[in-house]
Scaffold this motif. Structure first.
Motif, mmCIF file in Angstrom:
data_model
loop_
_atom_site.group_PDB
_atom_site.id
_atom_site.type_symbol
_atom_site.label_atom_id
_atom_site.label_comp_id
_atom_site.label_asym_id
_atom_site.label_seq_id
_atom_site.Cartn_x
_atom_site.Cartn_y
_atom_site.Cartn_z
ATOM 1 N N MET A 106 -66.613 72.874 -41.456
ATOM 2 C CA MET A 106 -66.803 72.282 -42.776
ATOM 3 C C MET A 106 -68.114 72.768 -43.384
ATOM 4 S SD MET A 106 -67.546 68.398 -41.466
ATOM 5 C CE MET A 106 -68.863 68.028 -40.302
ATOM 6 N N ALA A 107 -68.189 72.674 -44.705
ATOM 7 C CA ALA A 107 -69.402 73.021 -45.438
ATOM 8 C C ALA A 107 -69.991 71.741 -46.009
ATOM 9 C CB ALA A 107 -69.094 74.006 -46.554
ATOM 10 N N VAL A 108 -71.295 71.529 -45.801
ATOM 11 C CA VAL A 108 -71.965 70.327 -46.298
ATOM 12 C C VAL A 108 -73.248 70.713 -47.010
ATOM 13 C CG1 VAL A 108 -71.008 68.863 -44.477
ATOM 14 C CG2 VAL A 108 -73.208 69.966 -44.121
ATOM 15 N N ASP A 109 -73.674 69.887 -47.969
ATOM 16 C CA ASP A 109 -74.912 70.177 -48.690
ATOM 17 C C ASP A 109 -76.090 69.481 -48.019
ATOM 18 O OD1 ASP A 109 -74.904 67.497 -49.486
ATOM 19 O OD2 ASP A 109 -74.298 67.922 -51.555
ATOM 20 N N ARG A 110 -77.254 69.525 -48.652
ATOM 21 C CA ARG A 110 -78.473 68.997 -48.036
ATOM 22 C C ARG A 110 -78.419 67.493 -47.799
ATOM 23 N NH1 ARG A 110 -83.618 69.521 -51.912
ATOM 24 N NH2 ARG A 110 -84.486 67.962 -50.511
ATOM 25 N N HIS A 111 -77.569 66.800 -48.552
ATOM 26 C CA HIS A 111 -77.434 65.354 -48.399
ATOM 27 C C HIS A 111 -76.215 64.976 -47.569
ATOM 28 C CE1 HIS A 111 -80.030 64.936 -52.260
ATOM 29 N NE2 HIS A 111 -80.776 64.860 -51.177
ATOM 30 N N TRP A 112 -75.669 65.951 -46.836
ATOM 31 C CA TRP A 112 -74.535 65.743 -45.933
ATOM 32 C C TRP A 112 -73.271 65.359 -46.678
ATOM 33 C CZ3 TRP A 112 -75.632 63.774 -40.359
ATOM 34 C CH2 TRP A 112 -76.829 64.354 -39.875
ATOM 35 N N CYS A 113 -73.124 65.812 -47.918
ATOM 36 C CA CYS A 113 -71.887 65.607 -48.654
ATOM 37 C C CYS A 113 -70.933 66.765 -48.365
ATOM 38 C CB CYS A 113 -72.143 65.522 -50.160
ATOM 39 S SG CYS A 113 -72.933 63.981 -50.668
ATOM 40 N N LEU A 114 -69.700 66.431 -48.075
ATOM 41 C CA LEU A 114 -68.699 67.446 -47.755
ATOM 42 C C LEU A 114 -68.365 68.265 -48.997
ATOM 43 C CD1 LEU A 114 -66.230 65.428 -45.514
ATOM 44 C CD2 LEU A 114 -67.309 67.602 -44.881
ATOM 45 N N MET A 124 -58.309 66.591 -38.472
ATOM 46 C CA MET A 124 -59.058 65.772 -37.528
ATOM 47 C C MET A 124 -59.636 64.527 -38.204
ATOM 48 S SD MET A 124 -61.996 66.887 -34.781
ATOM 49 C CE MET A 124 -63.351 67.142 -35.917
ATOM 50 N N PHE A 125 -60.069 64.673 -39.463
ATOM 51 C CA PHE A 125 -60.693 63.552 -40.158
ATOM 52 C C PHE A 125 -59.722 62.806 -41.080
ATOM 53 C CE2 PHE A 125 -64.535 66.189 -39.329
ATOM 54 C CZ PHE A 125 -65.246 65.253 -38.598
ATOM 55 N N ALA A 126 -58.438 63.164 -41.038
ATOM 56 C CA ALA A 126 -57.474 62.550 -41.962
ATOM 57 C C ALA A 126 -57.454 61.035 -41.847
ATOM 58 C CB ALA A 126 -56.079 63.125 -41.710
ATOM 59 N N ALA A 127 -57.491 60.515 -40.628
ATOM 60 C CA ALA A 127 -57.412 59.067 -40.431
ATOM 61 C C ALA A 127 -58.639 58.328 -40.956
ATOM 62 C CB ALA A 127 -57.220 58.757 -38.950
ATOM 63 N N THR A 128 -59.752 59.037 -41.141
ATOM 64 C CA THR A 128 -60.982 58.406 -41.626
ATOM 65 C C THR A 128 -61.042 58.357 -43.148
ATOM 66 O OG1 THR A 128 -62.313 60.437 -41.752
ATOM 67 C CG2 THR A 128 -62.163 59.333 -39.605
ATOM 68 N N GLY A 129 -60.160 59.126 -43.807
ATOM 69 C CA GLY A 129 -60.175 59.184 -45.264
ATOM 70 C C GLY A 129 -61.224 60.116 -45.824
ATOM 71 N N LEU A 130 -61.934 60.849 -44.967
ATOM 72 C CA LEU A 130 -62.989 61.747 -45.445
ATOM 73 C C LEU A 130 -62.406 62.986 -46.106
ATOM 74 C CD1 LEU A 130 -65.566 61.621 -42.508
ATOM 75 C CD2 LEU A 130 -65.985 60.950 -44.881
ATOM 76 N N GLY A 131 -62.993 63.374 -47.232
ATOM 77 C CA GLY A 131 -62.569 64.567 -47.934
ATOM 78 C C GLY A 131 -63.721 65.145 -48.736
ATOM 79 N N ALA A 132 -63.459 66.224 -49.451
ATOM 80 C CA ALA A 132 -64.495 66.879 -50.251
ATOM 81 C C ALA A 132 -65.129 65.883 -51.212
ATOM 82 C CB ALA A 132 -63.898 68.059 -51.020
ATOM 83 N N GLY A 133 -66.445 65.900 -51.261
ATOM 84 C CA GLY A 133 -67.198 64.995 -52.118
ATOM 85 C C GLY A 133 -67.707 63.755 -51.412
ATOM 86 N N ASP A 134 -67.191 63.476 -50.218
ATOM 87 C CA ASP A 134 -67.630 62.296 -49.476
ATOM 88 C C ASP A 134 -68.908 62.574 -48.685
ATOM 89 O OD1 ASP A 134 -65.507 60.712 -50.336
ATOM 90 O OD2 ASP A 134 -64.203 61.403 -48.707
ATOM 91 N N SER A 135 -69.660 61.527 -48.413
ATOM 92 C CA SER A 135 -70.916 61.634 -47.679
ATOM 93 C C SER A 135 -70.700 61.360 -46.196
ATOM 94 C CB SER A 135 -71.939 60.647 -48.248
ATOM 95 O OG SER A 135 -73.041 60.494 -47.371
ATOM 96 N N LEU A 136 -71.117 62.293 -45.354
ATOM 97 C CA LEU A 136 -71.037 62.071 -43.913
ATOM 98 C C LEU A 136 -72.041 61.004 -43.470
ATOM 99 C CD1 LEU A 136 -70.640 65.716 -42.561
ATOM 100 C CD2 LEU A 136 -68.880 63.959 -42.768
ATOM 101 N N ILE A 137 -73.149 60.886 -44.187
ATOM 102 C CA ILE A 137 -74.127 59.832 -43.870
ATOM 103 C C ILE A 137 -73.504 58.461 -44.098
ATOM 104 C CG2 ILE A 137 -76.321 58.799 -44.534
ATOM 105 C CD1 ILE A 137 -77.318 61.606 -45.236
ATOM 106 N N ASP A 138 -72.873 58.276 -45.264
ATOM 107 C CA ASP A 138 -72.215 57.003 -45.553
ATOM 108 C C ASP A 138 -71.125 56.711 -44.528
ATOM 109 O OD1 ASP A 138 -73.828 56.665 -47.743
ATOM 110 O OD2 ASP A 138 -72.321 57.297 -49.210
#
Length: 261
Positions: A106-114, A124-138
């Motif tokens: 995956m590619a993330v920016d300085r604030h850990w946003c996908l 792998m992350f489908a069940a978590t609801g994570l997608g482009a624009g989401d924050s890995l920190i959050d």
């Protein structure tokens, strides 16, 4: 109120734990001149600002703050992703993500946003609801599905805290990273076990995917020759199997996501 150049210089000099004497010697100026710059008794030229930035290892995004605080025009910019000059960089990101299949990336920016994920990472992350624009920190702090999927969540939180602190020292003052460090520090302090500075060299993340547990460590790739702020801060995070069982399972699950599909 806008920072003065002296404020910015002193902030970064202290962040890098350098005395006025040490900075002056490394930059080829007198310590007295460094002192005059910090107190406002002297104004820096553009060349002096950039020289001091080099000596203090100031990243491009922070250098604009240095320049504007000295009354000078910024030198670094963030271009639109579809700008023609950005095409080679965008293509490189796509190439790395795609070619890393069947392993997640995956590619993330300085604030850990996908910013982007390859097909295995999406799965792998489908069940978590994570997608482009989401924050890995959050997600790390407040996503119950991710918490349930991470079998060694406490270890990953300690690792993430150490990484965030390193990034904050690199980027300098950053409200988003400072908030993340504070939240994670509180959580880690409440955990029993190993302190952050006593972690082993490698901590694989163990993800539960259905009835399997996949164990991955990651590597991070960054662009080393770009004048664009956003691309200079973009990180390509690639997951690699930490054991044979994970390698075999990953290739069985996502083998059809190999390059060329």
């Amino acid at each position: 109120m806008m920072d003065t150049f002296g404020d910015v210089l002193k902030e970064w000099r202290q962040l890098r734990r350098m005395s006025q004497m040490e900075l002056g010697l490394s930059a080829g100026v007198s310590p007295r001149h460094v002192s005059f710059l910090e107190t406002g008794r002297a104004r820096p030229s553009r060349g002096m600002v950039l020289r001091l930035c080099d000596e203090l290892e100031v990243p491009g995004s922070a250098r604009n703050r240095w320049l504007t605080s000295a009354g000078l025009a910024p030198a670094y910019h963030s271009r639109a992703g579809d700008a023609p000059e950005m095409a080679p960089l965008s293509q490189a990101v796509d190439w790395m993500l795609t070619r890393h299949a069947p392993y997640p990336a995956m590619a993330v920016d300085r604030h850990w946003c996908l910013k982007a994920m390859n097909r295995p990472a999406q799965a792998m992350f489908a069940a978590t609801g994570l997608g482009a624009g989401d924050s890995l920190i959050d997600a790390l702090l407040d996503n119950p599905a991710l918490a349930a999927a991470l079998e060694n969540r406490a270890e990953i939180e300690r690792l993430s805290l150490a990484r965030l602190r390193t990034e904050l020292a690199h980027f300098g003052r950053d409200p988003v990273l400072e908030w993340a460090v504070g939240r994670l520090a509180d959580r880690v302090a409440a955990q029993p076990g190993t302190a952050v500075d006593q972690m082993p060299a490698v901590i694989p993340a163990r993800y539960r995917l259905g009835d399997r547990v996949l164990s991955f460590f990651t590597t991070i790739t960054q662009f080393g020759a770009t004048g664009d702020i956003a691309m200079s801060e973009l990180r390509i995070e690639m997951f690699f199997p930490a054991d044979d069982a994970t390698r075999q399972a990953t290739e069985a699950i996502w083998g059809n996501a190999a390059p060329g599909d």
